[in-house]
Every structure is written in structure tokens, then in C-alpha cells.
Design a protein around this motif. Structure first.
Motif, PDB file in Angstrom:
ATOM      1  N   SER A 122     -24.293  55.346 -40.215  1.00  0.00           N
ATOM      2  CA  SER A 122     -25.314  56.397 -40.259  1.00  0.00           C
ATOM      3  C   SER A 122     -24.817  57.639 -39.534  1.00  0.00           C
ATOM      4  N   ASP A 139     -27.487  61.655 -46.824  1.00  0.00           N
ATOM      5  CA  ASP A 139     -28.786  61.391 -46.211  1.00  0.00           C
ATOM      6  C   ASP A 139     -29.249  59.973 -46.538  1.00  0.00           C
ATOM      7  N   GLU A 140     -29.012  59.547 -47.771  1.00  0.00           N
ATOM      8  CA  GLU A 140     -29.401  58.202 -48.203  1.00  0.00           C
ATOM      9  C   GLU A 140     -28.596  57.136 -47.458  1.00  0.00           C
ATOM     10  N   TYR A 184     -29.808  56.879 -43.807  1.00  0.00           N
ATOM     11  CA  TYR A 184     -31.103  56.197 -43.688  1.00  0.00           C
ATOM     12  C   TYR A 184     -30.969  54.696 -43.931  1.00  0.00           C
ATOM     13  N   LEU A 218     -36.897  55.660 -36.970  1.00  0.00           N
ATOM     14  CA  LEU A 218     -37.530  55.212 -38.208  1.00  0.00           C
ATOM     15  C   LEU A 218     -38.962  55.724 -38.329  1.00  0.00           C
ATOM     16  N   ARG A 241     -38.707  59.301 -39.390  1.00  0.00           N
ATOM     17  CA  ARG A 241     -38.208  59.377 -40.770  1.00  0.00           C
ATOM     18  C   ARG A 241     -39.312  59.003 -41.758  1.00  0.00           C
ATOM     19  N   GLU A 296     -36.089  64.122 -42.582  1.00  0.00           N
ATOM     20  CA  GLU A 296     -35.014  63.833 -43.528  1.00  0.00           C
ATOM     21  C   GLU A 296     -33.946  64.915 -43.417  1.00  0.00           C
ATOM     22  N   SER A 356     -32.595  64.107 -39.702  1.00  0.00           N
ATOM     23  CA  SER A 356     -32.185  62.707 -39.708  1.00  0.00           C
ATOM     24  C   SER A 356     -30.714  62.567 -39.302  1.00  0.00           C
TER      25      SER A 356
END
Length: 399
Positions: free
Chosen positions: A150, A303-304, A307, A357, A360, A366, A370
Motif C-alpha cells: 500500500s 489507489d485500488e 486500498y 479504513l 477511507r 481516496e 489515501s
């Protein structure tokens, strides 16, 4: 036989390090190339290197009769192995070669850092003689490896999204992270050169917090030392006589590991100087020099990845770093929780990712927000690994 297995395991680990180092070349070429060949070559080399790391782990386990996760060398090496595992899992799902160009150097730094500690095979102290040792440490390092992904995704995101030439706090903070990386590299290089190449060593006898006599080996001139420390010289057969070594005169209580703190202070001083030299050579911020490598990054993908890494890594950390650790603490010390420095920092890390979390999922943190949180989380992990493990005396000081 056991010593041969240990030697073979160390050789395999060293070979993996060199292979990863060479793999950076085709990996870098794949970013600019339209062909998939450099990427495939790099991936094959990384997989072979990972197999060598796993072989090191298995052979060392067989040789010493317990999981090789009981000291700093073994713990950091396990962290590096799990980071590569995290990268390979990430690559399998997202097929991003750019990701490896930033993830691989982190693993190389961890391997180099781990090599600075003693690699001797020693019997386990009573507190570590439990099957929960392997369960706890392997689970925690797996969580660290996943959560590190991450941070890598967050770093790539910010390198592309944050204008490198602006005088914003984002650009300055990101550049500060680059300065920190330079300091860490300098720390590793300085220690290896002074200890293994130059062979600098000043010995000091002192009383630890339990009142036992210990000998501290300084591989850099003493800027800080233990309270009441006496400069000595080894005259053979573990005998010492008083000597004259450089010491600034600043002494600290034994709750602080002054020998390790001395190395950190020198590293910050020398690392800052090296960072200044790098800036003079580049004539621009380091993030500006790295920015072209992140231009092809898909911000939505980064970003995905960031997360999803936290979604997977956080429960694994909660399991290994809190739940399994509490069970082991009850067995070893007859209490589930005692606010030992490392336990406290594990709780801080757990709470941080809980807040991550929450922000988020419920507050819409985001993208750039994030990414910053992911990097801060990784800094907390590094602080636990370096500062808490090395500088603060506690029940986990053997780790």
C-alpha cells in the motif's frame, strides 16, 4: 552438517540479493519498452530469487531446529521475503511492472539492513521457546509485506500527482521522505564500511538496566554512550584492559541503547550531507528526478492497490500482531498485555490502520489522501522495526 546448511542458506540469500539487484535493469527497461520481454525476464529473475529466499528459510530452520525468526537478522530477512511475496501477489492480480521498480529496492534495503546484524545460530532464550514464535512472527511479517504494498502504491501515486516544483507542503513532505530514504541508505552503507571494510571498533564496558556488566562495540566514534561506561580494549580470551577511545562525554541511562543511538546520530549527520550532495548534483528535488518513472502510472490502479493491500494486510496484522502476540505473551510472561514499548507501538499501528479504513470507507479519503495515509502507516512500521527494536530497552529487546 548444521553449519554447512547455515552456510548454504546464507549463500542462497546473498545470491537472491544479487539477482534482485540485476533484475532492476530489465524491470527499468520494461517501463520504456513497448515489448513485454524485459518485464518477463525481470519477473523470472524475481521468482527465482524468491525461491532462493524460501530455500534459505527452510535450510536455516532445519539447521537450527526452530524457525529462523528469533533475532533482528532473521526478522528483517523474513520481512524482506514477505515483501517480495506481497509484490508477486500484487503483480499476479494487477500486472504492473512499474510497481516492482519501486517495491524491489525496498526489499533490497531490508536485506542489506538485516545483514548488519549477527547471523550466528544461537539457542533460543526461554521466552522464545514456543511454537507461537513462528506463528506470531511469520504472520506479522506477512502483514508487513502486504501493508508495504500500500505504501509503494501510495508513493507512486504521489510522485505522479504532486507537482515536484511547487512549494506546497505535499511536495516538501514527499521530498522529506526521499531525504529519509537517502539517510537510511547512508546508514546501511556507513555501518557496513566502518564495520566490515575499515574494521573500526571501540569497546566500552557498562552496566545494563539489570545491573549486569556488558561490553558495547562502537563501530563509529562515540557521540553518546552509556552512563558510567569505561573505555577498554580486548587483549584476548575475553579479557579487557582500560584504554583511550574518543567520546564526546554525553552519557545516557541504560534504558536507551546508546551504541545503536550513536549509529543513528552519525547516519542522520552523514545522510544529510549525502542528501545535500545529491541535490547539488541533480540541481533539483529528488522527486523531480523520479517523476518521469511514474508518468505511466494509472492513478486509479495505484489507489485500488493501496486500498486492497490495507484491506488484506490489516486483519492479518491484527491476527498476528495483537491476537497471536497476546497468546504468546500469556505463555511467556503470564499476562496477555503489559504495555511493553513494542506492544504499545503494535497497538498504535493497529489503531492507525483502523482509522485509515474508517476514513477511507466513511469519509471518502481516496486518491491522494489515501496515499498519504498508506505512507504514514509504513513509516510507523519502520519506526517499530528500527527505533523501538533497537533504541528502547524492553521485553522485546532480543527481537
Amino acid at each position: 552438517m548444521a553449519s554447512q546448511l547455515v552456510t548454504l542458506s546464507s549463500t542462497l540469500l546473498y545470491a537472491a540479493f544479487l539477482l534482485y539487484l540485476v533484475a532492476l535493469l530489465p524491470l527499468a527497461a520494461s517501463i520504456k519498452s513497448k515489448s513485454k520481454k524485459p518485464e518477463k525476464i525481470a519477473l523470472i529473475m524475481i521468482i527465482i530469487g524468491f525461491a532462493m529466499q524460501l530455500s534459505y528459510f527452510i535450510l536455516r530452520w532445519i539447521a537450527q531446529g526452530h524457525a529462523p525468526v528469533s533475532n533482528m537478522y532473521e526478522f528483517i530477512t523474513m520481512f524482506a521475503i514477505m515483501l517480495i511475496a506481497g509484490y508477486l501477489i500484487t503483480y499476479y492480480y494487477f500486472r504492473s511492472a512499474l510497481f516492482g521498480l519501486f517495491a524491489l529496492p525496498v526489499s533490497l534495503l531490508l536485506m542489506a539492513y538485516g545483514s548488519m546484524f549477527s547471523r550466528d545460530v544461537e539457542p533460543l532464550i526461554p521466552a522464545l521457546q514456543s511454537s507461537w514464535l513462528a506463528i506470531h512472527v511469520i504472520t506479522v511479517t506477512l502483514a508487513y509485506g502486504i501493508l508495504s504494498m500500500s505504501a509503494v502504491a501510495g508513493l507512486i501515486y504521489l510522485l505522479k500527482a504532486v507537482p515536484a516544483t511547487e512549494k506546497s507542503w505535499q511536495a516538501r513532505f514527499l521530498e522529506a521522505i526521499m531525504a529519509g530514504i537517502v539517510i537510511v541508505v547512508t546508514f546501511i552503507a556507513t555501518t557496513i564500511i566502518m564495520q566490515n571494510v575499515i574494521g573500526y571498533q571501540d569497546d566500552f564496558i557498562y552496566q545494563d538496566k539489570q545491573g549486569q556488566t556488558q561490553v558495547a562495540e562502537y563501530h563509529l566514534p562515540s557521540l553518546v554512550n552509556f552512563e558510567g561506561a569505561v573505555a577498554v580494549e580486548n587483549v584476548g580470551d575475553n579479557n579487557y584492559e582500560e584504554a583511550e577511545h574518543f567520546h564526546s562525554g554525553l552519557n545516557l541511562p541504560p534504558i536507551i541503547d546508546s551504541q545503536k543511538l550513536n549509529t543513528v546520530i552519525w547516519s542522520v549527520i552523514l545522510g544529510t550531507i549525502v542528501y545535500g550532495i545529491v541535490r547539488l548534483i541533480l540541481r533539483k528535488r529528488i522527486i523531480a528526478a523520479l517523476k518521469p518513472w511514474s508518468n505511466k502510472a494509472d492513478l486509479n490502479l495505484m489507489d485500488e492497490i493501496g486500498y486492497r493491500s490495507v484491506i488484506i494486510g490489516f486483519p492479518v496484522f491484527a491476527l498476528g500482531g495483537i491476537f497471536f502476540a497476546a497468546i504468546w505473551a500469556q505463555i511467556a510472561w503470564s499476562r496477555f498485555w503489559g504495555w511493553d514499548p513494542k506492544e504499545t507501538w503494535a497497538f498504535i499501528t493497529f489503531m492507525f490502520y483502523t482509522i485509515f479504513l474508517h476514513l477511507r470507507l466513511n469519509r471518502g479519503y481516496e486518491g491522494e489522501k489515501s496515499a498519504w495515509l498508506a505512507i504514514i502507516g509504513f513509516l510507523l512500521i519502520l519506526f517499530n522495526l528500527i527505533a523501538i527494536n533497537l533504541l528502547v530497552a524492553g521485553l522485546h529487546s532480543y527481537a
